[in-house]
Design a protein around this motif. Structure first.
Motif, PDB file in Angstrom:
ATOM      1  N   LEU A   1     -16.200 -35.872  26.600  1.00 12.71           N
ATOM      2  CA  LEU A   1     -15.386 -35.237  27.623  1.00 12.71           C
ATOM      3  C   LEU A   1     -13.937 -35.062  27.182  1.00 12.71           C
ATOM      4  N   LEU A   2     -13.428 -36.003  26.418  1.00 14.36           N
ATOM      5  CA  LEU A   2     -12.025 -35.947  26.006  1.00 14.36           C
ATOM      6  C   LEU A   2     -11.808 -35.220  24.681  1.00 14.36           C
TER       7      LEU A   2
ATOM      8  N   LEU B   1     -13.822 -30.782  26.769  1.00 15.94           N
ATOM      9  CA  LEU B   1     -12.889 -30.380  27.815  1.00 15.94           C
ATOM     10  C   LEU B   1     -13.105 -28.917  28.202  1.00 15.94           C
TER      11      LEU B   1
ATOM     12  N   ILE C   1     -16.957 -28.638  29.794  1.00 22.48           N
ATOM     13  CA  ILE C   1     -17.236 -29.335  31.047  1.00 22.48           C
ATOM     14  C   ILE C   1     -16.159 -29.075  32.105  1.00 22.48           C
ATOM     15  N   VAL C   2     -14.907 -29.309  31.772  1.00 18.75           N
ATOM     16  CA  VAL C   2     -13.844 -29.214  32.772  1.00 18.75           C
ATOM     17  C   VAL C   2     -13.448 -27.758  33.031  1.00 18.75           C
ATOM     18  N   ILE C   3     -13.055 -27.056  31.994  1.00 17.71           N
ATOM     19  CA  ILE C   3     -12.621 -25.666  32.179  1.00 17.71           C
ATOM     20  C   ILE C   3     -13.806 -24.792  32.584  1.00 17.71           C
TER      21      ILE C   3
ATOM     22  N   GLY D   1     -16.477 -25.730  34.262  1.00 21.85           N
ATOM     23  CA  GLY D   1     -16.775 -26.023  35.667  1.00 21.85           C
ATOM     24  C   GLY D   1     -15.788 -25.369  36.611  1.00 21.85           C
ATOM     25  N   PHE D   2     -14.513 -25.392  36.236  1.00 15.69           N
ATOM     26  CA  PHE D   2     -13.498 -24.720  37.053  1.00 15.69           C
ATOM     27  C   PHE D   2     -13.767 -23.218  37.126  1.00 15.69           C
TER      28      PHE D   2
END
Length: 187
Positions: A120-121, A126, A129-131, A133-134
């Protein structure tokens, strides 16, 4: 029966079953199929805040919350009753391509080399998963619905905005899979 359920169903069986959901929902009270609105319904039911976006008659859409709960319960039951102990089968050409991106773990449905808390890091994790998902959440809200709502229900109802949204979903998927994802996987 479990043997039949545990195997992938061919498109000519699964597709018509999904397609038949549209007229059934319409006949059962003019209900519209879609998953993304359930988050709004859940927030409207659980958050006592006076946020205008959540001030509507969410109880009229509670059937959709039961539908989404059924999806989760069905997936959980299938994972227990229909568990396949065999390793995930991945086409050799895809394995070769994914090896070039340092993805080697095929023990789970999602490769742990890409989707795990340890990754994840990383820059790749990042972005994925994070961007990612956004962007999915933003796109769903901006389009006024998700792929199932537009491509299955909206197209069946001959809604012009659903045709535009579905064409954009498809174009975005092709561009991402062929040009953007290979770049991200090389990080």
């Amino acid at each position: 029966m479990l043997q039949t359920l545990s195997q992938p169903w061919p498109w000519y069986v699964a597709g018509p079953l999904i397609g038949l959901a549209v007229p059934v929902l319409l006949l059962l009270g003019n209900k519209h199929f879609g998953i993304s609105a359930n988050l709004r319904h859940l927030c409207a039911a659980c958050l006592p805040a006076k946020i205008p976006f959540f001030q509507y008659e969410w109880k009229k859409e509670s059937w959709n919350l039961f539908f989404a709960t059924g999806i989760i319960a069905g997936a959980w039951l299938a994972s227990i009753l229909l568990h396949n102990p065999q390793p995930i089968q991945v086409h050799p050409a895809l394995v070769k391509e994914m090896n070039s991106y340092n993805v080697h773990d095929y023990n789970h449905l999602l490769p742990a080399d890409l989707f795990s808390f340890a990754n994840l890091l990383t820059a790749r994790g990042l972005i994925l998963i994070v961007i990612g998902g956004f962007l999915v959440g933003f796109g769903t809200r901006y389009a006024g619905g998700c792929t199932s709502g537009h491509a299955i229900m909206g197209l069946a109802n001959m809604q012009g905005p659903s045709l535009v949204a579905t064409c954009c979903f498809m174009a975005g998927g092709f561009i991402t899979a062929n040009w953007i994802l290979p770049f991200i996987l090389q990080l």
